[in-house]
Write an enzyme that holds these catalytic residues in place. Structure first.
Site, PDB file in Angstrom:
ATOM      1  N   GLU A 312       3.074  -1.117  -4.994  1.00 16.83           N
ATOM      2  CA  GLU A 312       1.908  -1.735  -5.255  1.00 16.83           C
ATOM      3  C   GLU A 312       1.764  -3.312  -5.081  1.00 16.83           C
ATOM      4  OE1 GLU A 312       3.694  -0.055  -7.265  1.00 16.83           O
ATOM      5  OE2 GLU A 312       3.750  -1.233  -9.444  1.00 16.83           O
ATOM      6  N   HIS A 336      -2.880   5.905  -5.974  1.00 15.58           N
ATOM      7  CA  HIS A 336      -2.080   5.587  -6.972  1.00 15.58           C
ATOM      8  C   HIS A 336      -1.717   4.179  -6.784  1.00 15.58           C
ATOM      9  CE1 HIS A 336       1.740   6.307  -9.600  1.00 15.58           C
ATOM     10  NE2 HIS A 336       1.942   5.193  -8.740  1.00 15.58           N
ATOM     11  N   GLU A 337      -1.476   3.530  -5.642  1.00 19.96           N
ATOM     12  CA  GLU A 337      -0.990   2.324  -5.665  1.00 19.96           C
ATOM     13  C   GLU A 337      -2.279   1.365  -5.952  1.00 19.96           C
ATOM     14  OE1 GLU A 337       1.822   2.037  -5.612  1.00 19.96           O
ATOM     15  OE2 GLU A 337       2.717   3.779  -4.787  1.00 19.96           O
ATOM     16  N   HIS A 340      -2.877   0.799  -9.514  1.00 17.32           N
ATOM     17  CA  HIS A 340      -1.939  -0.415  -9.985  1.00 17.32           C
ATOM     18  C   HIS A 340      -2.413  -1.673  -9.906  1.00 17.32           C
ATOM     19  CE1 HIS A 340       1.936   1.681 -10.978  1.00 17.32           C
ATOM     20  NE2 HIS A 340       2.237   2.365  -9.852  1.00 17.32           N
ATOM     21  N   GLU A 359       2.980   3.134 -14.923  1.00 22.26           N
ATOM     22  CA  GLU A 359       3.099   4.381 -14.212  1.00 22.26           C
ATOM     23  C   GLU A 359       2.313   5.519 -14.752  1.00 22.26           C
ATOM     24  OE1 GLU A 359       3.784   4.410 -11.282  1.00 22.26           O
ATOM     25  OE2 GLU A 359       4.994   2.554 -11.162  1.00 22.26           O
ATOM     26  N   ASP A 414      16.441   1.537 -13.078  1.00 26.77           N
ATOM     27  CA  ASP A 414      16.004   2.429 -12.048  1.00 26.77           C
ATOM     28  C   ASP A 414      16.503   3.919 -12.739  1.00 26.77           C
ATOM     29  OD1 ASP A 414      14.883   1.791  -9.825  1.00 26.77           O
ATOM     30  OD2 ASP A 414      16.489   2.702  -8.604  1.00 26.77           O
ATOM     31  N   TYR A 422       5.434   8.772 -15.549  1.00 26.81           N
ATOM     32  CA  TYR A 422       4.321   9.016 -14.845  1.00 26.81           C
ATOM     33  C   TYR A 422       3.534  10.324 -15.205  1.00 26.81           C
ATOM     34  CZ  TYR A 422       6.551   6.404 -10.735  1.00 26.81           C
ATOM     35  OH  TYR A 422       6.806   5.413  -9.967  1.00 26.81           O
TER      36      TYR A 422
HETATM   37  N1  BES Z   1       5.791   1.211  -8.475  1.00 25.22           N
HETATM   38  C1  BES Z   1       5.891   2.348  -7.998  1.00 25.22           C
HETATM   39  C2  BES Z   1       7.470   2.315  -7.314  1.00 25.22           C
HETATM   40  C3  BES Z   1       8.662   1.965  -7.975  1.00 25.22           C
HETATM   41  C4  BES Z   1       8.845   2.331  -9.223  1.00 25.22           C
HETATM   42  C5  BES Z   1       9.570   1.075  -7.433  1.00 25.22           C
HETATM   43  C6  BES Z   1       9.955   1.980 -10.032  1.00 25.22           C
HETATM   44  C7  BES Z   1      10.822   1.008  -8.019  1.00 25.22           C
HETATM   45  C8  BES Z   1      10.987   1.032  -9.301  1.00 25.22           C
HETATM   46  C9  BES Z   1       5.016   2.970  -7.321  1.00 25.22           C
HETATM   47  O1  BES Z   1       3.814   2.842  -7.745  1.00 25.22           O
HETATM   48  C10 BES Z   1       5.303   4.624  -7.030  1.00 25.22           C
HETATM   49  O2  BES Z   1       5.034   5.056  -8.221  1.00 25.22           O
HETATM   50  N2  BES Z   1       5.635   5.211  -5.943  1.00 25.22           N
HETATM   51  C11 BES Z   1       5.661   6.627  -5.934  1.00 25.22           C
HETATM   52  C12 BES Z   1       4.172   7.312  -5.421  1.00 25.22           C
HETATM   53  C13 BES Z   1       3.322   7.578  -6.203  1.00 25.22           C
HETATM   54  C14 BES Z   1       2.190   8.481  -5.356  1.00 25.22           C
HETATM   55  C15 BES Z   1       3.767   8.510  -7.547  1.00 25.22           C
HETATM   56  C16 BES Z   1       6.735   6.832  -5.278  1.00 25.22           C
HETATM   57  O3  BES Z   1       7.175   5.862  -4.308  1.00 25.22           O
HETATM   58  O4  BES Z   1       7.031   7.972  -4.739  1.00 25.22           O
HETATM   59 ZN    ZN Z   2       3.477   3.922  -9.185  1.00 20.28          ZN
END
Ligand code: BES
Ligand code: ZN
Length: 650
Positions: A312, A336-337, A340, A359, A414, A422
């Site tokens: 995002e 989703h993005e 954010h 999330e 991570d 989520y």
């Molecule tokens: N912000 C996250 C991606 C992220 C989370 C990067 C933690 C680094 C550390 C992003 O918004 C996200 O959640 N992406 C998901 C997709 C979403 C539709 C659930 C993904 O990348 O799978």
């Molecule tokens: Zn996200």
């Protein structure tokens, strides 16, 4: 994925012809008090165990990057000028740095400042401590760090021309979340320390630079050494993980006056057509929870090695090309993005222990956007798919990791980030919505974004806010069980799964097939992508002792009847390959090989390698062979995770 790449190249010519020359330029809304965040009292800062910074003593309020991109050496090099405010009398500031070569630190007039680089902590990287004469009250000073990144900077992926769609020009992109910005910009890399920023980036003149800020030079400006200079600014203070850059052979096509798509020219037509619903989503989001505060909302569709589905980055969401399915069936990722832009970018988790505030709120908001744009049935299907993921996660994780509020001290953020943040997070908010009623819940949420805009949020301050503005009676407090949701493992007793029978026919078809029925009886052609996902995610209620719920003959019937070898939807290919690997189904190995070597999205790649690894003498040699082939094309975020399963190829 497989079909979509074919589709994309077939459209290359028309895309190039259709590429729109106009470049986005709308600026950020001027009505917001940009400096509000920067004058927060020192006591407001909470301890972030994932940063060396001590913001209660001295903090960075603005970052000015002046960098040149060397595509031969894979190095960004130049300066980061940091505006610092401090408590009176302070004589040092602590920054985060990792794998950076620091050439020197000076004050605004070029006088050398003393600095030290601390020990390299395996999770945090190094503390970069800069000393200066004692601060006077209310003073802001500039320090200038001269530095270069290393070719193995974890935030950056440098792609060769062969790794791009066009095949002619190199590419660079960054991924800052959670704690990777410190590998390409020395600053206080904590989500609770918001910084406005500006950047001046020099890159080879045949490439275009985009960033997660307002572009000040839409065509670039002539620079030395056959380079162009591209300038950007973000006047709102943002957490450093949201500073992002992309450099490559990029073209833009607008969707409406404030939304559009950037990607390589050969992908532009397909990406644009897929992402047309974005414009209506921004309208829907604003109608739900108040104005979009960032000016433009554009998307950058990256090369297939992008490790996430989406990221995002403000004004410019980064997205995987694996959402380009050809039928707009995976656009909930954009919802989703986009969400954010409120939950995450406006109101930001103060530390990664509060990740669910980013999330969980976003998954809730995402689904409300989908309900507004595609209707309640589709929204409920998406909720049910998330519910299935949550069940699996709850079964998988140690109970301590199923609390919303995390305790990640000593761990890589991570590792602690799972579907709990989520899906349990979203389930919590849906529980509040159900109990207080949608109207009251929406009014509170709109106010929450407004009251806390451009500020970090802790779980405890969230509780304070909701107890002040929504949960004001003892009876309601008892009904909601908020503390249990947040601080206890598992799911509290007031939780209800999404009420929908939308998937009942799908589950019936799955049961019939598992019981020996022919694949031809599956009404696949009439199903949406979500129904197909549900079918492929179906598992028998009682797992068979053999670990196999289908025979090879059934799998062959499924594969050929549903034409799974030629499936182009990445989510469906992934779901099918999970079944295939768990059954050691050899005929799917070429499909697996293609999938793992043509995209590097961690959500797909890591579970498949993990499943292969779990199939010992059958799966491990396949995993080792395919990883050796695929690893050079993956982003450090993906290799970091897969290395831990398969090991580093020699
Ligand atoms: N912000 C996250 C991606 C992220 C989370 C990067 C933690 C680094 C550390 C992003 O918004 C996200 O959640 N992406 C998901 C997709 C979403 C539709 C659930 C993904 O990348 O799978
Ligand atoms: Zn996200």
């Amino acid at each position: 994925m497989i079909r979509s790449l074919g589709l994309v190249s077939a459209l290359a010519l028309s895309a190039a012809l259709g590429a729109c020359a106009s470049i986005p330029s709308a600026s950020i809304d001027a009505g917001t008090p940009v400096m509000a965040e920067q004058t927060r009292p020192a006591a407001d800062y909470v301890r972030d165990v994932h940063s060396h910074a001590r913001p209660e003593i001295a903090r960075v309020v603005h970052v000015a990057l002046n960098l040149s991109a060397d595509f031969d050496a894979h190095i960004l090099s130049g300066t980061a000028a940091l505006d610092v405010t401090s408590e009176p009398g302070a004589t040092e500031i602590i920054l985060d740095a990792r794998k950076l070569d620091i050439r020197g630190v000076t004050d605004a007039s070029g006088g050398a400042l003393q600095f030290t680089l601390g020990a390299d902590d395996p999770i945090l990287g190094q503390a970069l401590t800069v000393r200066f004469p004692a601060f006077r009250a209310g003073e802001t000073r500039r320090i200038v760090v001269a530095y270069s990144t290393r070719p193995d900077a974890d935030a950056l992926q440098w792609l060769t021309p062969a790794q791009t769609a066009g095949g002619q020009k190199p590419y660079l992109f960054s991924q800052g979340q959670a704690i990777l910005t410190r590998t390409w910009a020395p600053t206080q890399d904590s989500p609770g320390i918001r910084q406005s920023w500006e950047a001046s980036i020099a890159a080879p003149s045949d490439l275009t630079v985009v960033m997660s800020g307002e572009s000040l030079t839409p065509q670039g400006e002539p620079g030395p050494n056959n380079q162009k200079i591209w300038r950007f600014r973000m006047t709102h203070p943002v957490p450093p993980y949201l500073i992002a850059i992309g450099v490559g052979d990029l073209a833009f096509q607008g969707i409406d006056e404030r939304t559009g798509v950037w990607t390589e020219p050969s992908q532009l037509r397909a990406a644009h057509d897929e992402l047309v619903p974005t414009a209506a989503m921004v309208d829907a989001a604003e109608a739900l929870y108040g104005p979009y505060r960032w000016g433009r909302y554009d998307l950058l569709v990256l090369p297939p090695s992008f490790p996430f589905g989406g990221m995002e980055n403000p004004r410019l969401t980064f997205a995987t090309p694996t959402i380009i399915a050809g039928d707009r069936s995976l656009v909930s990722l954009v919802a989703h993005e986009l969400a954010h832009s409120w939950s995450g970018n406006l109101v930001t988790n103060a530390t990664w222990d509060d990740f669910w505030l980013n999330e969980g709120f976003t998954v809730y908001f995402e689904n409300r956007i989908m309900e507004a744009t595609e209707g309640r049935d589709r929204a409920l299907m998406l909720q049910s798919l998330g519910w299935g993921d949550l069940q699996a996660t709850l079964a998988d994780l140690p109970p301590a990791d199923t609390r919303l509020k995390l305790e990640l001290a000593g761990r890589d953020p991570d590792d602690g980030m799972s579907d709990i943040a989520y899906e349990k997070g979203a389930a919590f908010l849906r529980t509040i919505e159900r109990i207080v009623g949608r109207e009251k819940f929406d009014a509170w949420l709109t106010g929450y974004f407004e009251r806390n805009a451009f500020r970090p949020m802790t779980t405890e301050r969230f509780l304070e806010d909701i107890r002040t503005h929504l949960v004001t009676t003892r009876a309601l407090e008892d009904q909601l069980m908020m503390d249990a949701w947040i601080y206890q493992p598992g799911m509290p007793s007031n939780w209800q799964p999404p009420v929908s029978n939308a998937f009942a026919p799908v589950d019936a078809a799955a049961l019939a097939f598992a019981a020996g029925g022919p694949a031809s009886a599956i009404p696949w052609a009439g199903w949406s992508t979500q129904e197909r996902q549900r079918f492929l995610a179906w598992r028998p209620p009682v797992p068979p002792a053999t670990g196999r719920w289908f025979t090879d003959a059934q799998l062959a019937d499924l594969e050929s009847t549903l034409n799974l070898r030629n499936e182009g939807n990445s989510e469906l290919v992934f779901a099918w390959l999970q079944i295939a690997v768990q059954h050691r189904y050899q005929p799917a190995v070429p499909t697996l090989e293609h999938f793992l070597t043509t995209q590097g999205r961690r959500k797909f790649v890591l579970p498949l390698f993990t499943s292969l690894w779990g199939q010992y003498e059958w799966g491990r040699p396949i995993a080792t062979r395919l990883y050796a082939q695929a690893r050079p094309g993956y982003h450090p975020v993906t290799t970091g995770s897969v290395d831990a399963v398969v090991g580093r190829p020699q």
